[in-house]
Design an enzyme around this catalytic site. Structure first.
Site, PDB file in Angstrom:
ATOM      1  N   ARG A 194       0.800  -1.223   0.000  1.00 31.79           N
ATOM      2  CA  ARG A 194       0.000   0.000   0.000  1.00 31.79           C
ATOM      3  C   ARG A 194       0.834   1.275   0.000  1.00 31.79           C
ATOM      4  O   ARG A 194       0.560   2.206  -0.762  1.00 31.79           O
ATOM      5  CB  ARG A 194      -0.906   0.046   1.234  1.00 31.79           C
ATOM      6  CG  ARG A 194      -2.172  -0.721   1.091  1.00 31.79           C
ATOM      7  CD  ARG A 194      -2.567  -1.266   2.426  1.00 31.79           C
ATOM      8  NE  ARG A 194      -1.634  -2.333   2.777  1.00 31.79           N
ATOM      9  CZ  ARG A 194      -1.773  -3.593   2.381  1.00 31.79           C
ATOM     10  NH1 ARG A 194      -2.820  -3.950   1.707  1.00 31.79           N
ATOM     11  NH2 ARG A 194      -0.879  -4.511   2.677  1.00 31.79           N
ATOM     12  N   THR A 195       1.823   1.328   0.876  1.00 36.46           N
ATOM     13  CA  THR A 195       2.545   2.589   1.016  1.00 36.46           C
ATOM     14  C   THR A 195       3.243   2.927  -0.299  1.00 36.46           C
ATOM     15  O   THR A 195       3.113   4.023  -0.826  1.00 36.46           O
ATOM     16  CB  THR A 195       3.548   2.515   2.183  1.00 36.46           C
ATOM     17  OG1 THR A 195       2.828   2.127   3.351  1.00 36.46           O
ATOM     18  CG2 THR A 195       4.216   3.856   2.429  1.00 36.46           C
ATOM     19  N   LYS A 255      26.647  -3.300  -2.687  1.00 36.90           N
ATOM     20  CA  LYS A 255      28.095  -3.210  -2.949  1.00 36.90           C
ATOM     21  C   LYS A 255      28.817  -2.510  -1.811  1.00 36.90           C
ATOM     22  O   LYS A 255      30.012  -2.274  -1.886  1.00 36.90           O
ATOM     23  CB  LYS A 255      28.348  -2.432  -4.243  1.00 36.90           C
ATOM     24  CG  LYS A 255      27.744  -3.042  -5.478  1.00 36.90           C
ATOM     25  CD  LYS A 255      28.144  -2.194  -6.688  1.00 36.90           C
ATOM     26  CE  LYS A 255      27.358  -2.547  -7.915  1.00 36.90           C
ATOM     27  NZ  LYS A 255      27.535  -1.532  -8.965  1.00 36.90           N
ATOM     28  N   ARG A 281      11.217   3.692   2.517  1.00 39.56           N
ATOM     29  CA  ARG A 281      10.990   2.805   3.669  1.00 39.56           C
ATOM     30  C   ARG A 281      12.285   2.044   3.890  1.00 39.56           C
ATOM     31  O   ARG A 281      12.941   1.623   2.933  1.00 39.56           O
ATOM     32  CB  ARG A 281       9.857   1.831   3.370  1.00 39.56           C
ATOM     33  CG  ARG A 281       9.761   0.715   4.387  1.00 39.56           C
ATOM     34  CD  ARG A 281       8.545  -0.121   4.189  1.00 39.56           C
ATOM     35  NE  ARG A 281       7.337   0.600   4.561  1.00 39.56           N
ATOM     36  CZ  ARG A 281       6.121   0.044   4.587  1.00 39.56           C
ATOM     37  NH1 ARG A 281       5.958  -1.219   4.257  1.00 39.56           N
ATOM     38  NH2 ARG A 281       5.060   0.751   4.946  1.00 39.56           N
ATOM     39  N   HIS A 286       5.746   5.820  11.230  1.00 41.62           N
ATOM     40  CA  HIS A 286       5.112   5.707   9.914  1.00 41.62           C
ATOM     41  C   HIS A 286       4.170   6.902   9.755  1.00 41.62           C
ATOM     42  O   HIS A 286       2.952   6.751   9.736  1.00 41.62           O
ATOM     43  CB  HIS A 286       4.347   4.382   9.851  1.00 41.62           C
ATOM     44  CG  HIS A 286       3.998   3.926   8.463  1.00 41.62           C
ATOM     45  ND1 HIS A 286       4.064   4.757   7.364  1.00 41.62           N
ATOM     46  CD2 HIS A 286       3.559   2.728   8.011  1.00 41.62           C
ATOM     47  CE1 HIS A 286       3.683   4.072   6.297  1.00 41.62           C
ATOM     48  NE2 HIS A 286       3.379   2.834   6.660  1.00 41.62           N
TER      49      HIS A 286
HETATM   50  C1  NCD Z   1       2.048  -1.287   7.998  1.00 36.36           C
HETATM   51  C2  NCD Z   1       3.552  -1.098   8.024  1.00 36.36           C
HETATM   52  O1  NCD Z   1       4.243  -1.405   7.073  1.00 36.36           O
HETATM   53  O2  NCD Z   1       3.990  -0.602   9.058  1.00 36.36           O
HETATM   54  N1  NCD Z   1       1.478  -1.362   6.745  1.00 36.36           N
HETATM   55  C3  NCD Z   1       1.270  -0.220   5.995  1.00 36.36           C
HETATM   56  O3  NCD Z   1       2.160   0.550   5.737  1.00 36.36           O
HETATM   57  N2  NCD Z   1       0.022   0.020   5.589  1.00 36.36           N
HETATM   58  C4  NCD Z   1       1.536  -2.264   8.956  1.00 36.36           C
HETATM   59  C5  NCD Z   1       2.085  -3.660   8.975  1.00 36.36           C
HETATM   60  O4  NCD Z   1       3.021  -4.027   8.273  1.00 36.36           O
HETATM   61  O5  NCD Z   1       1.529  -4.441   9.748  1.00 36.36           O
END
Ligand code: NCD
Length: 296
Positions: free
Chosen positions: A43-44, A72, A93, A121
């Site tokens: 999703r993100t 590397k 991320r 997040h």
């Molecule tokens: C979450 C995350 O990656 O922190 N998912 C997200 O970004 N929607 C929650 C999770 O991984 O459980």
């Protein structure tokens, strides 16, 4: 989240509403998003990329172990210094806590943190706050329960901090070993936030306007046996929602494993798929604001 105040959040939510209404077509024309995801994401990542493309922008990707020169031996800081010359904004991320901060210090362009380890997040929190506002038409005055992995869940840490800027009552529901980190509770207490800790979920359900459920974060457990003990601790089924308030909405950042039974999806309480869609609008607002394309 600590860098934002209620006014900043109000601005993001206002612009997100304009995005959901389909305004600002073509706003990102000529702009490039660098999409750097060093940890799994559906999703993100895709909502950031969709956010950019739907308003006419482009996306370049440097992600996954093995694709960048990090394999590397290149430092994250060097990678960011280079990649930030190829694009206008970066969504990233990373498995390490503090990685986004480090990247932001190295780059001359905006970095949007799509999750740094078990830490934070913040863009998820903004879409969660938007979703709360959409479903309840307000945030002040609400009762909100957070359920599941409150220890390792970065969405929880950011959401609790974001909500602490509003007048809300929070219920933290988790087994003892997965309760909220002590430092975070101390931070909430110092801000005068009303909260309580619980182990049982069912008695809390009728009390709240928002039930925010989360996945037990298997990958963050140092001991797999500890995970086995708690992995199925909460499983929401439709019968458990019989005494819920009518306006109650069940939210979840997704992915879910066993914590919400699929039969809950057909109840009027389920909001998690719309919540995931809202991620596109909120990320559009964030990109626009950080690029200075909309007034802040
Ligand atoms: C979450 C995350 O990656 O922190 N998912 C997200 O970004 N929607 C929650 C999770 O991984 O459980």
């Amino acid at each position: 989240m600590r860098n934002l105040d209620a006014k900043d959040i109000g601005i993001v939510l206002k612009h997100s509403k304009a995005m959901i209404q389909g305004k600002h077509k073509g706003l990102f024309e000529g702009k490039i998003l660098g999409s750097m995801f060093f940890e799994p994401s559906t999703r993100t990542r895709l909502s950031f990329e969709s956010a950019m493309e739907r308003l006419g922008g482009k996306v370049i990707t440097a992600a996954e172990a093995g694709v960048t020169s990090s394999t590397k031996g290149e430092t994250l800081s060097d990678s960011i210094k280079v990649i930030s010359r190829y694009c206008d904004i970066i969504a990233m991320r990373h498995p390490y806590e503090g990685a986004a901060r480090l990247a932001a210090d190295a780059a001359k362009i905006p970095i949007l943190n799509g999750g740094d380890g078990a830490n934070q997040h913040p863009t998820q929190t903004l879409l969660d706050l938007f979703s709360i506002q959409e479903t309840q038409k307000k945030i002040d005055g609400l009762s909100i329960a957070m359920v599941g992995d409150l220890k390792y869940g970065r969405t929880i840490h950011s959401l609790a901090q974001g909500l602490s800027l509003f007048k809300v009552r929070m219920f933290f529901v988790a087994p003892d070993i997965l309760q909220m980190p002590k430092e975070l509770l101390a931070e909430l207490k110092a801000k005068g936030v009303r909260y309580s800790l619980h182990e049982k979920l069912e008695p809390i359900i009728p009390k709240v306007d928002i039930l925010y459920d989360t996945r037990i974060q298997k990958e963050r457990f140092p001991d797999p046996l500890e995970y086995e003990k708690v992995k199925n601790i909460y499983q929401i089924v439709p019968e458990m929602l019989a005494r819920a308030k009518k306006n109650m909405r069940l939210m979840h950042p997704l992915p879910r494993v066993t914590e919400i039974h699929p039969s809950v999806d057909a109840t009027p309480y389920a909001y998690y798929f719309q919540q995931a869609e809202n991620g596109v609008y909120v990320r559009q607002a964030l990109i626009a604001l950080t690029l200075g394309l909309l007034p802040s």
